[in-house]
Design an enzyme around this catalytic site. Structure first.
Site, PDB file in Angstrom:
ATOM      1  N   ARG A  29       0.777  -1.253   0.130  1.00  0.00           N
ATOM      2  CA  ARG A  29       0.017  -0.078   0.013  1.00  0.00           C
ATOM      3  C   ARG A  29       0.816   1.160   0.093  1.00  0.00           C
ATOM      4  O   ARG A  29       0.702   2.299  -0.939  1.00  0.00           O
ATOM      5  CB  ARG A  29      -0.959  -0.034   1.146  1.00  0.00           C
ATOM      6  CG  ARG A  29      -1.978  -1.023   1.104  1.00  0.00           C
ATOM      7  CD  ARG A  29      -2.555  -1.222   2.438  1.00  0.00           C
ATOM      8  NE  ARG A  29      -3.799  -2.086   2.351  1.00  0.00           N
ATOM      9  CZ  ARG A  29      -3.735  -3.555   2.302  1.00  0.00           C
ATOM     10  NH1 ARG A  29      -2.765  -4.262   1.987  1.00  0.00           N
ATOM     11  NH2 ARG A  29      -4.983  -3.984   2.258  1.00  0.00           N
ATOM     12  N   ARG A 124      -6.823 -17.642  -9.039  1.00  0.00           N
ATOM     13  CA  ARG A 124      -7.571 -17.032  -7.645  1.00  0.00           C
ATOM     14  C   ARG A 124      -8.674 -16.071  -8.341  1.00  0.00           C
ATOM     15  O   ARG A 124      -8.558 -15.638  -9.263  1.00  0.00           O
ATOM     16  CB  ARG A 124      -6.595 -16.365  -6.928  1.00  0.00           C
ATOM     17  CG  ARG A 124      -5.602 -17.120  -6.174  1.00  0.00           C
ATOM     18  CD  ARG A 124      -4.673 -16.615  -5.424  1.00  0.00           C
ATOM     19  NE  ARG A 124      -5.275 -16.090  -4.153  1.00  0.00           N
ATOM     20  CZ  ARG A 124      -4.630 -15.239  -3.247  1.00  0.00           C
ATOM     21  NH1 ARG A 124      -3.403 -15.006  -3.461  1.00  0.00           N
ATOM     22  NH2 ARG A 124      -5.221 -14.773  -2.227  1.00  0.00           N
ATOM     23  N   SER A 169     -13.148  -9.079   3.105  1.00  0.00           N
ATOM     24  CA  SER A 169     -11.989  -9.123   2.655  1.00  0.00           C
ATOM     25  C   SER A 169     -11.354  -7.694   2.607  1.00  0.00           C
ATOM     26  O   SER A 169     -11.756  -6.614   1.930  1.00  0.00           O
ATOM     27  CB  SER A 169     -12.146  -9.560   1.265  1.00  0.00           C
ATOM     28  OG  SER A 169     -10.943  -9.108   0.307  1.00  0.00           O
ATOM     29  N   GLN A 171      -8.707  -6.839   0.897  1.00  0.00           N
ATOM     30  CA  GLN A 171      -8.140  -6.492  -0.744  1.00  0.00           C
ATOM     31  C   GLN A 171      -9.271  -5.850  -1.327  1.00  0.00           C
ATOM     32  O   GLN A 171      -9.125  -5.053  -2.031  1.00  0.00           O
ATOM     33  CB  GLN A 171      -7.725  -7.758  -1.392  1.00  0.00           C
ATOM     34  CG  GLN A 171      -6.497  -8.466  -0.631  1.00  0.00           C
ATOM     35  CD  GLN A 171      -5.918  -9.611  -1.130  1.00  0.00           C
ATOM     36  OE1 GLN A 171      -6.492 -10.120  -2.019  1.00  0.00           O
ATOM     37  NE2 GLN A 171      -4.662 -10.024  -0.722  1.00  0.00           N
ATOM     38  N   ASP A 317      -4.213 -14.831   7.859  1.00  0.00           N
ATOM     39  CA  ASP A 317      -3.082 -15.691   7.157  1.00  0.00           C
ATOM     40  C   ASP A 317      -2.172 -16.515   8.323  1.00  0.00           C
ATOM     41  O   ASP A 317      -1.162 -16.780   7.962  1.00  0.00           O
ATOM     42  CB  ASP A 317      -2.079 -14.376   6.896  1.00  0.00           C
ATOM     43  CG  ASP A 317      -2.473 -13.739   5.556  1.00  0.00           C
ATOM     44  OD1 ASP A 317      -3.446 -14.407   4.985  1.00  0.00           O
ATOM     45  OD2 ASP A 317      -2.091 -12.568   5.372  1.00  0.00           O
ATOM     46  N   LYS A 344      -6.758 -18.929  -1.184  1.00  0.00           N
ATOM     47  CA  LYS A 344      -5.333 -18.107  -0.668  1.00  0.00           C
ATOM     48  C   LYS A 344      -4.445 -18.755  -2.011  1.00  0.00           C
ATOM     49  O   LYS A 344      -4.725 -19.088  -3.062  1.00  0.00           O
ATOM     50  CB  LYS A 344      -5.100 -18.187   0.472  1.00  0.00           C
ATOM     51  CG  LYS A 344      -6.102 -17.810   1.590  1.00  0.00           C
ATOM     52  CD  LYS A 344      -6.037 -16.367   1.569  1.00  0.00           C
ATOM     53  CE  LYS A 344      -7.044 -15.641   2.382  1.00  0.00           C
ATOM     54  NZ  LYS A 344      -7.072 -14.232   2.115  1.00  0.00           N
ATOM     55  N   ARG A 348      -5.276 -23.744   1.349  1.00  0.00           N
ATOM     56  CA  ARG A 348      -4.820 -23.738   2.516  1.00  0.00           C
ATOM     57  C   ARG A 348      -5.471 -24.701   3.372  1.00  0.00           C
ATOM     58  O   ARG A 348      -4.933 -25.210   4.227  1.00  0.00           O
ATOM     59  CB  ARG A 348      -4.748 -22.624   3.212  1.00  0.00           C
ATOM     60  CG  ARG A 348      -3.633 -21.758   2.599  1.00  0.00           C
ATOM     61  CD  ARG A 348      -3.283 -20.526   3.430  1.00  0.00           C
ATOM     62  NE  ARG A 348      -2.114 -19.722   2.703  1.00  0.00           N
ATOM     63  CZ  ARG A 348      -1.698 -18.393   2.765  1.00  0.00           C
ATOM     64  NH1 ARG A 348      -2.357 -17.682   3.672  1.00  0.00           N
ATOM     65  NH2 ARG A 348      -0.719 -18.072   2.253  1.00  0.00           N
TER      66      ARG A 348
HETATM   67  C1  S3P Z   1      -4.485  -8.896   2.564  1.00  0.00           C
HETATM   68  C2  S3P Z   1      -5.598  -9.206   2.841  1.00  0.00           C
HETATM   69  C3  S3P Z   1      -5.983 -10.695   2.892  1.00  0.00           C
HETATM   70  C4  S3P Z   1      -4.722 -11.541   3.271  1.00  0.00           C
HETATM   71  C5  S3P Z   1      -3.528 -11.165   2.516  1.00  0.00           C
HETATM   72  C6  S3P Z   1      -3.200  -9.913   2.429  1.00  0.00           C
HETATM   73  C7  S3P Z   1      -4.091  -7.302   2.417  1.00  0.00           C
HETATM   74  O1  S3P Z   1      -6.679 -11.192   1.894  1.00  0.00           O
HETATM   75  O2  S3P Z   1      -4.909 -12.842   3.120  1.00  0.00           O
HETATM   76  O3  S3P Z   1      -2.489 -11.994   2.548  1.00  0.00           O
HETATM   77  O4  S3P Z   1      -2.808  -6.996   2.250  1.00  0.00           O
HETATM   78  O5  S3P Z   1      -5.168  -6.661   1.950  1.00  0.00           O
HETATM   79  P1  S3P Z   1      -8.296 -10.885   1.693  1.00  0.00           P
HETATM   80  O6  S3P Z   1      -8.528  -9.516   1.679  1.00  0.00           O
HETATM   81  O7  S3P Z   1      -8.580 -11.632   0.552  1.00  0.00           O
HETATM   82  O8  S3P Z   1      -8.567 -11.920   2.752  1.00  0.00           O
END
Ligand code: S3P
Length: 429
Positions: A29, A124, A169, A171, A317, A344, A348
């Site tokens: 980020r 993914r 999520s 992300q 994680d 993931k 996992r």
């Molecule tokens: C992350 C969010 C998580 C995590 C990933 C890093 C991030 O994923 O598993 O390793 O930096 O926003 P998700 O948002 O898909 O759960």
């Protein structure tokens, strides 16, 4: 070709102080926001590993200048407008990179880019980001109508939407907030459960528009903003391997310093304590709005527990390393709420179950849960399934009795030097 492996001899106890690598989420980020800022800013103590080096490479292809200054990165940003890349953008193994980048590029009017990655990333799900971005007016296409990479984006004028995340999520939330910086009107994301909030904290650090009310996060179009130095805390997810390693081996005491203790990341500490772990921690300072401090772990006989599923997004994680702890606990551990683990870097849930069995542990794998019968492991072989956290978690699970780890180089996706640090703490005992 001979397949690489690493044999770790039994480690009696781990002792010492560790300063682990920089936080992966904050590094991704920080690089992205500095690439959008005006002028020069430093990212101090970032993670330099497979995933984040992919981010630096991709942002350079989009016109940001990123140079290494010792352990740091110096970034000269583009002032909101990115350059059209001359070639396909390879995101490697990094889900955070490809998903956040979709948000970043969606509103770059006229800019065309193709995003892809390695075999794991191309499997993914991307529809979770592509769909709401399309509702904002984005033009994205790709395999399976945009569900899988490679994905092609043509930047468009965007409009803000209100969106309720169907899965927790960070992300997806972050991709929409980044797109919202370029959209007309308000962009609002509602979370079903709290997820890591690094994007929100960094928006505040850079003075970007942000309003948070309960589980609703809003942003709107930004004007140009100046670059600002940013210190990256240590990665709690990397520290977690050493904390659990210390809990498992009699006589151990490990302190991890300079580690990020953002409460949206440290669900594992709560679960381990409920299992009887001797853990202490203290927040000492804040860097870029992130709490940072130390954690100490001492050997502890653990007992099995039933994990509260609402904690899973706060330790998403860390489930592989929690499974390693459960394998050594007395009694059964039940971990529900794991559907996201199927998508993931590897599946996992199945990677955990298979490695536990390979180490002689009884485990039941449900569609979105695991039940692990503890009591210890026997020497065996660990299969990472092309997944950094699986390699590291099961190296730790087998460490007290000795273990062979196949393809150990997968650890370098998030933690170059992991095995040296592990051997260093064992040798110090
Ligand atoms: C992350 C969010 C998580 C995590 C990933 C890093 C991030 O994923 O598993 O390793 O930096 O926003 P998700 O948002 O898909 O759960």
């Amino acid at each position: 070709m001979d397949r690489p492996f690493l044999d770790l001899p039994p480690c009696g106890s781990l002792r010492g102080v560790l300063r682990g690598p920089g936080d992966k989420s904050v590094t991704h980020r920080g690089l992205m926001l500095l690439a959008l800022a005006e002028g020069e800013g430093r990212l101090l103590y970032p993670l330099k590993a497979g995933d984040t080096l992919s981010t630096a490479r991709v942002l350079r292809a989009l016109g940001a200048e990123i140079v290494e200054e010792g352990p740091h990165f110096l970034v000269r940003g583009r002032g909101l407008r990115l350059k059209e890349p001359e070639d396909v953008l390879d995101c490697g193994n990094a889900g955070t990179l490809i998903r956040l980048l979709l948000g970043l590029l969606a509103g770059q009017e006229g800019l065309f880019a193709v995003l892809t990655g390695d075999a794991s990333l191309r499997r993914r799900p991307m529809g979770r980001v592509v769909e709401p971005l399309r509702a904002m007016g984005a033009r994205v296409d790709g395999r399976e109508r945009g569900e899988k990479a490679p994905l092609a984006v043509r930047g468009q004028a965007l409009r803000g939407i209100r969106y309720s995340l169907p899965v927790p999520s960070a992300q997806v939330k972050s991709a929409l907030l980044l797109a919202g910086l370029f959209a007309e009107g308000m962009t609002e994301v509602e979370e079903p459960l709290p997820t890591r909030d690094h994007t929100e904290r960094l928006f505040r650090h850079f003075g970007l528009p942000l309003w948070v009310e309960e589980n609703r996060i809003r942003t709107q179009r930004t004007g140009p903003f100046p670059a600002k130095d940013l210190v990256v805390p240590g990665d709690f997810s990397s520290a977690a391997f050493f904390l659990v390693a210390a809990l498992l081996a009699p006589g151990s005491e490990v302190v991890v310093e300079g580690v990020g203790l953002n409460p949206t990341r440290t669900g594992l500490l709560r679960v381990l304590r409920s299992m009887g772990a001797d853990l202490e921690w203290q927040v000492l300072e804040g860097e870029a709005g992130e709490p940072v401090g130390w954690v100490r772990a001492r050997y502890s006989p653990l007992k099995g527990v039933s994990v509260d599923p609402s904690l899973i997004p706060l330790m998403v994680d860390e489930v592989p390393i929690l499974a390693a702890a459960a394998a050594w606990a007395e009694g059964e551990t039940h971990i529900p709420g794991l559907s996201e683990l199927r998508v993931k870097e590897s599946d996992r849930l199945s990677a955990i179950a298979r490695n536990l069995r390979a180490l002689g542990v009884e485990v039941e794998e449900g569609p979105d849960w695991l039940r692990i019968r503890g009591g210890g492991v026997r020497p065996g072989e660990v299969e990472p399934f092309h997944d950094h956290r699986i390699a590291m978690a099961f190296a730790v699970a087998g460490l007290p009795v000795g273990v062979r780890v196949w393809d150990p180089e997968w650890a370098e996706i998030s933690y170059p030097g992991f095995f040296q640090d592990l051997k260093g703490l064992c040798a110090a005992s």
